[in-house]
Design a protein around this motif. Sequence first.
Motif, PDB file in Angstrom:
ATOM      1  N   VAL A 129      28.971 -15.615  32.626  1.00  0.00           N
ATOM      2  CA  VAL A 129      29.257 -15.031  33.933  1.00  0.00           C
ATOM      3  C   VAL A 129      28.181 -15.362  34.960  1.00  0.00           C
ATOM      4  N   GLU A 130      27.024 -15.839  34.505  1.00  0.00           N
ATOM      5  CA  GLU A 130      25.955 -16.290  35.405  1.00  0.00           C
ATOM      6  C   GLU A 130      25.373 -17.597  34.854  1.00  0.00           C
ATOM      7  N   SER A 131      24.755 -18.385  35.745  1.00  0.00           N
ATOM      8  CA  SER A 131      24.116 -19.662  35.356  1.00  0.00           C
ATOM      9  C   SER A 131      25.039 -20.478  34.458  1.00  0.00           C
ATOM     10  N   ARG A 132      26.286 -20.622  34.904  1.00  0.00           N
ATOM     11  CA  ARG A 132      27.326 -21.208  34.058  1.00  0.00           C
ATOM     12  C   ARG A 132      27.004 -22.629  33.622  1.00  0.00           C
ATOM     13  N   TRP A 133      26.696 -23.510  34.579  1.00  0.00           N
ATOM     14  CA  TRP A 133      26.529 -24.922  34.215  1.00  0.00           C
ATOM     15  C   TRP A 133      25.195 -25.193  33.529  1.00  0.00           C
ATOM     16  N   LEU A 134      24.176 -24.432  33.866  1.00  0.00           N
ATOM     17  CA  LEU A 134      22.930 -24.539  33.110  1.00  0.00           C
ATOM     18  C   LEU A 134      23.173 -24.143  31.662  1.00  0.00           C
ATOM     19  N   SER A 135      23.945 -23.080  31.467  1.00  0.00           N
ATOM     20  CA  SER A 135      24.248 -22.615  30.107  1.00  0.00           C
ATOM     21  C   SER A 135      25.007 -23.677  29.321  1.00  0.00           C
ATOM     22  N   VAL A 136      25.991 -24.312  29.942  1.00  0.00           N
ATOM     23  CA  VAL A 136      26.776 -25.343  29.258  1.00  0.00           C
ATOM     24  C   VAL A 136      25.890 -26.530  28.884  1.00  0.00           C
ATOM     25  N   THR A 137      25.053 -26.960  29.817  1.00  0.00           N
ATOM     26  CA  THR A 137      24.178 -28.108  29.560  1.00  0.00           C
ATOM     27  C   THR A 137      23.205 -27.818  28.420  1.00  0.00           C
ATOM     28  N   LEU A 138      22.565 -26.664  28.481  1.00  0.00           N
ATOM     29  CA  LEU A 138      21.614 -26.309  27.420  1.00  0.00           C
ATOM     30  C   LEU A 138      22.317 -26.154  26.080  1.00  0.00           C
ATOM     31  N   LEU A 139      23.521 -25.603  26.095  1.00  0.00           N
ATOM     32  CA  LEU A 139      24.270 -25.421  24.854  1.00  0.00           C
ATOM     33  C   LEU A 139      24.580 -26.764  24.208  1.00  0.00           C
ATOM     34  N   ALA A 140      25.018 -27.724  25.007  1.00  0.00           N
ATOM     35  CA  ALA A 140      25.391 -29.041  24.472  1.00  0.00           C
ATOM     36  C   ALA A 140      24.179 -29.800  23.945  1.00  0.00           C
ATOM     37  N   VAL A 141      23.127 -29.886  24.752  1.00  0.00           N
ATOM     38  CA  VAL A 141      21.932 -30.625  24.339  1.00  0.00           C
ATOM     39  C   VAL A 141      21.250 -29.938  23.158  1.00  0.00           C
ATOM     40  N   GLY A 142      21.187 -28.613  23.205  1.00  0.00           N
ATOM     41  CA  GLY A 142      20.572 -27.877  22.110  1.00  0.00           C
ATOM     42  C   GLY A 142      21.305 -28.079  20.807  1.00  0.00           C
ATOM     43  N   LEU A 143      22.642 -28.118  20.842  1.00  0.00           N
ATOM     44  CA  LEU A 143      23.418 -28.320  19.620  1.00  0.00           C
ATOM     45  C   LEU A 143      23.133 -29.685  19.004  1.00  0.00           C
ATOM     46  N   ALA A 144      23.030 -30.721  19.839  1.00  0.00           N
ATOM     47  CA  ALA A 144      22.734 -32.055  19.307  1.00  0.00           C
ATOM     48  C   ALA A 144      21.418 -32.045  18.535  1.00  0.00           C
ATOM     49  N   GLY A 145      20.401 -31.374  19.087  1.00  0.00           N
ATOM     50  CA  GLY A 145      19.120 -31.287  18.384  1.00  0.00           C
ATOM     51  C   GLY A 145      19.199 -30.462  17.112  1.00  0.00           C
ATOM     52  N   ILE A 146      19.967 -29.384  17.143  1.00  0.00           N
ATOM     53  CA  ILE A 146      20.058 -28.502  15.974  1.00  0.00           C
ATOM     54  C   ILE A 146      20.767 -29.187  14.813  1.00  0.00           C
ATOM     55  N   CYS A 147      21.702 -30.092  15.075  1.00  0.00           N
ATOM     56  CA  CYS A 147      22.349 -30.832  13.981  1.00  0.00           C
ATOM     57  C   CYS A 147      21.315 -31.618  13.174  1.00  0.00           C
ATOM     58  N   LEU A 148      20.388 -32.264  13.854  1.00  0.00           N
ATOM     59  CA  LEU A 148      19.326 -33.002  13.167  1.00  0.00           C
ATOM     60  C   LEU A 148      18.333 -32.045  12.509  1.00  0.00           C
ATOM     61  N   HIS A 149      18.025 -30.954  13.195  1.00  0.00           N
ATOM     62  CA  HIS A 149      17.120 -29.936  12.662  1.00  0.00           C
ATOM     63  C   HIS A 149      17.661 -29.375  11.340  1.00  0.00           C
ATOM     64  N   ALA A 150      18.946 -29.003  11.326  1.00  0.00           N
ATOM     65  CA  ALA A 150      19.542 -28.397  10.142  1.00  0.00           C
ATOM     66  C   ALA A 150      19.610 -29.388   8.985  1.00  0.00           C
ATOM     67  N   THR A 151      19.944 -30.632   9.281  1.00  0.00           N
ATOM     68  CA  THR A 151      20.044 -31.633   8.218  1.00  0.00           C
ATOM     69  C   THR A 151      18.678 -31.917   7.607  1.00  0.00           C
ATOM     70  N   LEU A 152      17.649 -31.997   8.432  1.00  0.00           N
ATOM     71  CA  LEU A 152      16.303 -32.197   7.902  1.00  0.00           C
ATOM     72  C   LEU A 152      15.886 -31.021   7.021  1.00  0.00           C
ATOM     73  N   LEU A 153      16.214 -29.807   7.437  1.00  0.00           N
ATOM     74  CA  LEU A 153      15.947 -28.641   6.590  1.00  0.00           C
ATOM     75  C   LEU A 153      16.638 -28.779   5.244  1.00  0.00           C
ATOM     76  N   GLY A 154      17.891 -29.223   5.260  1.00  0.00           N
ATOM     77  CA  GLY A 154      18.628 -29.383   4.015  1.00  0.00           C
ATOM     78  C   GLY A 154      18.013 -30.419   3.092  1.00  0.00           C
ATOM     79  N   MET A 155      17.568 -31.536   3.651  1.00  0.00           N
ATOM     80  CA  MET A 155      16.931 -32.568   2.829  1.00  0.00           C
ATOM     81  C   MET A 155      15.645 -32.040   2.205  1.00  0.00           C
ATOM     82  N   LEU A 156      14.862 -31.314   2.993  1.00  0.00           N
ATOM     83  CA  LEU A 156      13.606 -30.759   2.477  1.00  0.00           C
ATOM     84  C   LEU A 156      13.873 -29.726   1.390  1.00  0.00           C
TER      85      LEU A 156
END
Length: 433
Positions: A129-156
């Motif tokens: 309901v506020e900061s809509r496009w900032l929220s969408v941008t951060l959500l998308a970019v953050g998810l891309a990083g978390i996919c690599l973060h989670a996979t590295l955790l799994g390998m370790l």
Amino acid sequence: MTDAGAPFDALSAGGASPAGPAARSSVARVGAATAVTALCGYAVLYLAARDLEPAGFSVFAVFWGAFGLVSGAAFGLLQEATREVRSAAHLDVAEGPRSRPMWVAAVVGTVSAAAIAISSPLWSGHVFVESRWLSVTLLAVGLAGICLHATLLGMLAGLDRWTAYGSLMVGDAGLRVLVAVATFLVGWGLAGYLWATVAGAVAWLIMLIVSPTSRRAAALLTPVGTRTFLRGASHSITAAGASAILVMGFPVLLQATSGDLGAAGGVVILAVTLTRAPLLVPLTAMQGNLIAHFVDQRAHRLRALTVPALVVAGAGLLGVLAAWAVGPWLLRNGFGSEYLADGALLAWLTGGAIAIGLLTLTGAAAVAAALHRAYSLGWVSATVAATLLLLLPLDLQTRTVIALLCGPLVGIAVHLSALSSVCWPRSEVRKNE
């Protein structure tokens, strides 16, 4: 992403073979990292609640929940990476296709981020309901990083590299706190806390730069093809996404079933978050330990559930008593006089956390047994049940408690039914459902 020919060899692939059954020392190391991570999470919530009024906190909490939802789904990659690496130690694989999980994660992250960005005009106005496009941008970019973060955790986790695993967890949480503290000091407001939420998504890259162990793990090949890895991961991601709705993404679910939450919603969301965090944060952080444990105990899957379930239930019951006795005082004095909730509500919400904790355990056992369909079906069933219960014509507090208590019971039944139907070891036969 796929190679074929040479025998699977973790060392030559850049990693190292698992050291053996998951040990108490691994639990201690991950437990210590989890404690730090939990404190960091509380710190971000505390700063946001003190800096923003309840209505503003509810806006922040919805984004916090949305990011928790998508990153929780990404943690399906952690589960599949852990299982594949761990299972390889119990298999004699001479030749066949290979996959590079970190490359797979990069592709999955990029595609997922693009999907969020492209589809955002359809749903973002109903969620942010506020900061809509900032929220969408951060959500998308953050998810891309978390996919690599989670996979590295799994390998370790699959390689028993628990010190690096814990360091990656702490790095994620620490980056969030740094940005939140800066936001609080300079008065950045809501936007700063949105940035703080996703700041930890770059922790995996920092670990690759500073940690040789993490670089070796990231270079590891697993003894299945990319398609097979993705098939198993798709079930895990589906289930992890459903679990994330009930755990981190619950504020989004409340928003979707309630409309404008307002100040009352901010109080309920904070109460839900605080009562479940002491139990669910450690369980979520220890997914690698749990899956490794259940893979090692593959001949006695149901028996292997007993001790962890008793620990979760016992710790949860202590939490119920604490929430009833001192919860209202802590909420009021810790976060401000606007945050008022009675002891009975906090105790019931803690009971809901126990139910989700037990569902998390049975889900980890199902993943370890390669029961991917049952794993995803259990979590999806629990989420659907909870969503339907949230639509009951009751007040917000009552339907929240009913949904969190009863929804997970459906998923637990699905998982236990699947586990009880398989009473022999399956580690000798690779079967990705």
